[in-house]
Design an enzyme around this catalytic site. Structure first.
Site: not given
Ligand code: FE2
Ligand code: FE2
Length: 275
Positions: A39, A68, A153, A180
């Site tokens: 993404e 995203h 996610h 992340h």
């Molecule tokens: Fe990401």
């Molecule tokens: Fe994300």
């Protein structure tokens, strides 16, 4: 069956390490199926059709996304012609693309991959739990799918852990993305589902979430944006989650993180050496 999930690719350095390392990993460790969250692959925001194809050429079987997903506008168009591309399943009905699909692995097995997005500290999409449940009703593990992977996610570890237990024994792997930042809670849940709250990113960790660190630090200090976020360009760490499944049940028999290159401590799954 040997599965590898690779966390959010951030920008050029993330793409570089995946394209450099993935073909060799697939060959050396005989990986049957690879899913990558892409993404943030295009300059940190979304993913282009060309990058999707580059990742497929490097060995990815499926590209998942997240909040995203539509940052590169043409994704709304190419998602309809690229079966390897998934967007979160719990977008409103009528949104282009798919949130789940059945694929064939290198060993001939069928793999259901689902991509869902959490709702805690994120956009108020449809319920991810019910969306995933409907998909599993149509394609249960052991009947139509030899393995099932969910990329969840989400921001909150509570929502991710709840999803793990909700699906325990019904899917091969629940792996979180979006923060992340790799977590150290990889395990096999009591009924056999491999779980990890977040796979981490493939990006330069000398950064804030993969972005060049000056602007994010300034924004926290001054509450004013003075420039755009741009991906940090130092050497990336490839971060992922490796799971071996029992061919009879589709449930996990081994699960460990993968970290290669860059600034984080390195880890190759011990069980990868044993087949
Ligand atoms: Fe990401
Ligand atoms: Fe994300």
């Amino acid at each position: 069956m040997r599965l590898l999930f690779v966390g959010d690719i951030v920008g050029r350095s993330g793409r570089a390490i995946v394209e450099e390392k993935l073909p060799g990993l697939i060959e050396k460790y005989r990986l049957d199926f690879v899913v990558i969250n892409g993404e943030n692959a295009a300059g940190g925001f979304g993913i282009t059709e060309t990058i999707v194809q580059d990742l497929i050429d490097a060995g990815a079987d499926v590209i998942t996304t997240g909040n995203h997903v539509w940052d590169q506008r043409d994704a709304m168009v190419y998602c309809e012609r690229q079966p390897a591309f998934l967007r979160p399943i719990n977008f409103p009905s009528g949104v282009p693309g798919k949130g789940a699909n059945l694929y064939h692995a290198r060993n001939g097995a069928s793999v259901l991959v689902m991509n869902a997005m959490g709702r805690v500290y994120m956009d108020a999409l449809d319920c991810p739990f019910h969306a995933v449940e409907r998909e599993l009703d149509a394609c249960p593990l052991g009947d139509f799918a030899d393995a099932i992977i969910l990329d969840f996610h989400a921001e909150a570890t509570s929502e991710k852990q709840a999803m793990g237990y909700f699906l325990d024994g019904r899917v091969s792997m629940v792996v979180g993305t979006h923060t992340h930042t790799p977590t150290a809670d990889h395990r096999i849940l009591p009924a056999g589902t491999a779980y990890l709250s977040d796979a981490g990113m493939c990006g330069d960790y000398d950064s804030v979430l993969g972005m060049d660190k000056e602007e994010p630090v300034q924004r926290f200090l001054r509450k004013v944006s003075s420039s755009r976020f741009t991906p940090a360009l130092g050497e990336a760490t490839l971060c992922g989650f490796a799971v071996d499944t029992d061919d009879r049940t589709g449930l996990a028999i081994a699960a460990e993180p993968v970290r290669i290159g860059g600034q984080l401590s390195q880890h190759i799954p011990t069980f990868w050496e044993n087949r």
